[in-house]
Design a protein around this motif. Structure first.
Motif, short mmCIF file in Angstrom:
data_model
loop_
_atom_site.label_atom_id
_atom_site.label_comp_id
_atom_site.label_asym_id
_atom_site.label_seq_id
_atom_site.Cartn_x
_atom_site.Cartn_y
_atom_site.Cartn_z
N UNK A 176 64.17 27.37 -4.59
CA UNK A 176 65.45 27.87 -4.09
C UNK A 176 66.33 26.81 -3.47
N UNK A 177 65.78 25.66 -3.12
CA UNK A 177 66.57 24.59 -2.51
C UNK A 177 67.00 23.55 -3.53
N UNK A 178 66.05 22.99 -4.26
CA UNK A 178 66.37 21.89 -5.17
C UNK A 178 66.72 22.35 -6.57
N UNK A 179 66.33 23.58 -6.94
CA UNK A 179 66.56 24.06 -8.30
C UNK A 179 65.50 23.60 -9.29
N UNK A 180 64.56 22.76 -8.87
CA UNK A 180 63.51 22.29 -9.77
C UNK A 180 62.60 23.44 -10.19
N UNK A 181 62.07 23.37 -11.40
CA UNK A 181 61.14 24.39 -11.88
C UNK A 181 59.81 24.22 -11.17
N UNK A 182 59.34 25.29 -10.52
CA UNK A 182 58.05 25.26 -9.83
C UNK A 182 56.95 25.94 -10.63
N UNK A 183 57.33 26.84 -11.53
CA UNK A 183 56.30 27.55 -12.28
C UNK A 183 56.88 28.67 -13.09
N UNK A 184 56.02 29.66 -13.43
CA UNK A 184 56.43 30.75 -14.30
C UNK A 184 55.65 32.00 -13.91
N UNK A 185 56.31 33.16 -14.02
CA UNK A 185 55.68 34.46 -13.75
C UNK A 185 55.67 35.23 -15.07
N UNK A 186 54.50 35.81 -15.40
CA UNK A 186 54.30 36.42 -16.73
C UNK A 186 53.65 37.80 -16.60
N UNK A 187 54.08 38.72 -17.47
CA UNK A 187 53.40 40.01 -17.64
C UNK A 187 52.88 40.05 -19.07
N UNK A 188 51.59 40.34 -19.22
CA UNK A 188 50.94 40.36 -20.53
C UNK A 188 50.23 41.69 -20.74
N UNK A 189 50.29 42.20 -21.95
CA UNK A 189 49.60 43.45 -22.28
C UNK A 189 49.88 43.83 -23.71
N UNK A 190 50.10 45.13 -23.93
CA UNK A 190 50.43 45.62 -25.27
C UNK A 190 51.95 45.82 -25.36
N UNK A 191 52.39 46.85 -26.04
CA UNK A 191 53.83 47.02 -26.25
C UNK A 191 54.61 47.18 -24.96
N UNK A 192 54.01 47.78 -23.94
CA UNK A 192 54.74 47.99 -22.68
C UNK A 192 55.11 46.67 -22.01
N UNK A 193 54.42 45.60 -22.35
CA UNK A 193 54.71 44.30 -21.74
C UNK A 193 56.03 43.73 -22.23
N UNK A 194 56.57 44.27 -23.33
CA UNK A 194 57.87 43.81 -23.82
C UNK A 194 58.85 44.96 -23.92
N UNK A 195 58.65 46.00 -23.11
CA UNK A 195 59.61 47.09 -23.04
C UNK A 195 60.95 46.55 -22.54
N UNK A 196 62.07 47.20 -22.87
CA UNK A 196 63.39 46.67 -22.48
C UNK A 196 63.54 46.41 -20.99
N UNK A 197 62.88 47.24 -20.15
CA UNK A 197 63.05 47.07 -18.71
C UNK A 197 62.14 46.01 -18.11
N UNK A 198 61.14 45.53 -18.87
CA UNK A 198 60.14 44.64 -18.29
C UNK A 198 60.73 43.30 -17.89
#
Length: 447
Positions: A176-198
Motif C-alpha cells: 500500500x505504500x510503495x506499490x511493489x507486488x508483494x504476492x497473490x491471493x487465489x481461490x481454487x476449486x471447481x466451476x464456482x471458483x470462476x463464477x462472475x462474482x468471485x
C-alpha cells in the motif's frame, strides 16, 4: 472483470489448443477460434520457459523449515487474519481452497475445504510449491502475477493437463505504500471458483487487506514514535510468533528505484536517507557477505576511495539506523548488514531471472539513484536497466513496451518504440502517439 460465460465452447477451444500443444508447444498459430488471447499468450510464455504440460505436479521451492521461517518474515503474514475472515472461513463449507503466494508465485498458505485440500495435494497445490508460469505454466496465481492484474483460469485453459479438473481466480497484492507486488491471493476449486462474482470478491478482499496493512503500519509507527526502541535478545525474538514483532510484519526494505534519496524501512518505520547513505546501503544490500573499507571506498568514490571519509559517513549512518532498529546497525571489518535488507532492485532482478518481466516492469520506477556517480551504483544502475530493457524487447507485449517507453530513461529509445509499433494492431489508437514520438526523435537526429 473477466466473466467466463459460455464455458463449454471455451473448454472445447482450450482442448483443441492442447492438441496443438502436444505436437509443438511453441507454435499456437493460426488462431484457435474461441481460445482467449491471454490464454494463448500465457501458453506461449509457458512454452518459452520450458514448462511441461504433462508434468503431474508443481515443484517444491521450500522444505518445511525454510517455509516456516520465510512466511513468518513475509509482509503478507500481517494480513492473514483479514484473508482468513473474508475468504478462508467461508471456503471450508463451500468447496473452495484459498491460497496466498509470494511475489514470484510460491504458495505460502493454502487452506479451505478439507476434502479439496487432500485432492489438491496430488498436483502439489500445497504450501511451499512453486506455481509461477515459469514452473507450471498457465495458472491463476502465476498468470495474475505475470499480467499484474486479477484473472480467472478455467479447466483446460491451464497449461498443465493435470490441472484441467480445476478452475481458479487470483489477484495480485500490492504494497500500500510503495506499490511493489508483494504476492497473490487465489481461490481454487471447481466451476464456482470462476463464477462472475468471485473475482470481485477476491479483489475486495485484497483491497481490504491492503488497507488493513496500511493502518497497522501507521499505528505501529505512531507507537514507536512515542517510546524508545528496545533491543531484543535473540532468544526473546525467537519466542515471538507471526505478527508479534515488527520484523514479522514488515520486510526490511530499501527503495532505490527512481529516487535520488533512498527510503529505508525497518520494523515498520521509514526514513529518507541522504544521497551518500543511500549509496552505501545500496552497495551493502547487494554484497551480503560484506565489503572491506577499501572495497567499499572504491565502489563509493570515483577515482581513489577515501577510507577516512567513508568511516565518518559510516558513523553517521549507524546513528540513523540505530534510531530505527538497533539490530540493523551495520558491522565493521568487513562492513556488513546484520539482517536481510531487500532492495527493490533485488525484486526486479529476481523477477527477471524467473522470466517475469511484467512484474519487474511493475516494480521498476526508474533508474537506481539516477544522480549518483558512485562506481558501484553506476554498475548496478546499468545492470538493472539493461536487463529489464533486454527482457521487454525480447518477450514484451506492446503494452509492456509502451510502459517501458514511458520511463524517463527511455524517452529517446527508438528501438523500443519501433518494437511497440510492430506489435500494435493496425487500428490501435495508440499507434499515433508512437509514430509522433518516432518522428520527433528522427527530427532531433537530423537537427
Amino acid at each position: 472483470m473477466t466473466n467466463l460465460l459460455h464455458p463449454e465452447p471455451r473448454q472445447r477451444a482450450a482442448l483443441a489448443g492442447h492438441e496443438r500443444l502436444g505436437s509443438d508447444p511453441g507454435n499456437l498459430t493460426p488462431e484457435i477460434p474461441g481460445l482467449r488471447n491471454l490464454i494463448k499468450e500465457s501458453w506461449q510464455r509457458s512454452a518459452s520457459f520450458k514448462a511441461n504440460p504433462d508434468n503431474a505436479a508443481a515443484p517444491l521451492a521450500f522444505d518445511w523449515d525454510q517455509l516456516e521461517d520465510y512466511r513468518r518474515q513475509h509482509p503478507l503474514a500481517a494480513i492473514m487474519p483479514v484473508i482468513n475472515k473474508l475468504l478462508v472461513q467461508p471456503s471450508h463449507d463451500s468447496g473452495l481452497l484459498v491460497a496466498v503466494g509470494d511475489e514470484v508465485g510460491r504458495l505460502l498458505w493454502v487452506d479451505g475445504d478439507p476434502t479439496l485440500q487432500r485432492r489438491a495435494e496430488g498436483m502439489m497445490f500445497v504450501p511451499g510449491a512453486d506455481w509461477s508460469e515459469a514452473s507450471v505454466g498457465t495458472s491463476a496465481p502465476g498468470t495474475a502475477l505475470a499480467l499484474g492484474r486479477g484473472i480467472q483460469i478455467a479447466g483446460a485453459e491451464h497449461y498443465q493437463r493435470a490441472v484441467h479438473p480445476w478452475s481458479c481466480t487470483a489477484v495480485p497484492f500490492h504494497d500500500p505504500d510503495s506499490g511493489a507486488v508483494l504476492g497473490v491471493v487465489d481461490i481454487t476449486g471447481t466451476d464456482t471458483a470462476v463464477a462472475p462474482h468471485t473475482l470481485s470478491l477476491v479483489e475486495a478482499t485484497v483491497a481490504a487487506a491492503q488497507a488493513q496493512l496500511r493502518v497497522e503500519r501507521l499505528q505501529l509507527a505512531a507507537e514507536l514514535a512515542r517510546k524508545p526502541v528496545r533491543r531484543r535478545s535473540p532468544a526473546a525474538a525467537g519466542r515471538q510468533g507471526p505478527g508479534a514483532s515488527e520484523g514479522s510484519l514488515y520486510r526490511n526494505s530499501l527503495q532505490l528505484l527512481g529516487r535520488d534519496q533512498a527510503l529505508l524501512s525497518l520494523g515498520g518505520r521509514t526514513v529518507s536517507l541522504s544521497a551518500r547513505h543511500s549509496e552505501i546501503l545500496a552497495l551493502l544490500s547487494t554484497h551480503p557477505d560484506g565489503l572491506t573499507a577499501e572495497e567499499l571506498g572504491l565502489l563509493l568514490y570515483p577515482g581513489e576511495g577515501s577510507t577516512i571519509t567513508l568511516r565518518a559517513e559510516m558513523v553517521r549512518l549507524r546513528k540513523v539506523i540505530q534510531q530505527l532498529s538497533p539490530d540493523a546497525v551495520p558491522g565493521s571489518r568487513p562492513y556488513r548488514l546484520p539482517l536481510d535488507l531487500v532492495p527493490d532492485t533485488g525484486q526486479v532482478l529476481s523477477c527477471l531471472q524467473r522470466g517475469a518481466h511484467r512484474i519487474a516492469l511493475e516494480i521498476y520506477r526508474g533508474e537506481v539513484l539516477p544522480r549518483s556517480e558512485a562506481p558501484g551504483v553506476v554498475d548496478l544502475r546499468n545492470r538493472v536497466s539493461s536487463l529489464l530493457r533486454e527482457a521487454v524487447l525480447t518477450d514484451g507485449s506492446a503494452e509492456s513496451l509502451l510502459k517501458y517507453a514511458a520511463l524517463p530513461e527511455a524517452r529517446d529509445d527508438v528501438v523500443i518504440r519501433r518494437a511497440a509499433l510492430r506489435l500494435l494492431p493496425p487500428r490501435s489508437p495508440k499507434r499515433a502517439a508512437v509514430v509522433a514520438d518516432l518522428e520527433r526523435l528522427e527530427a532531433e537526429l537530423r537537427a
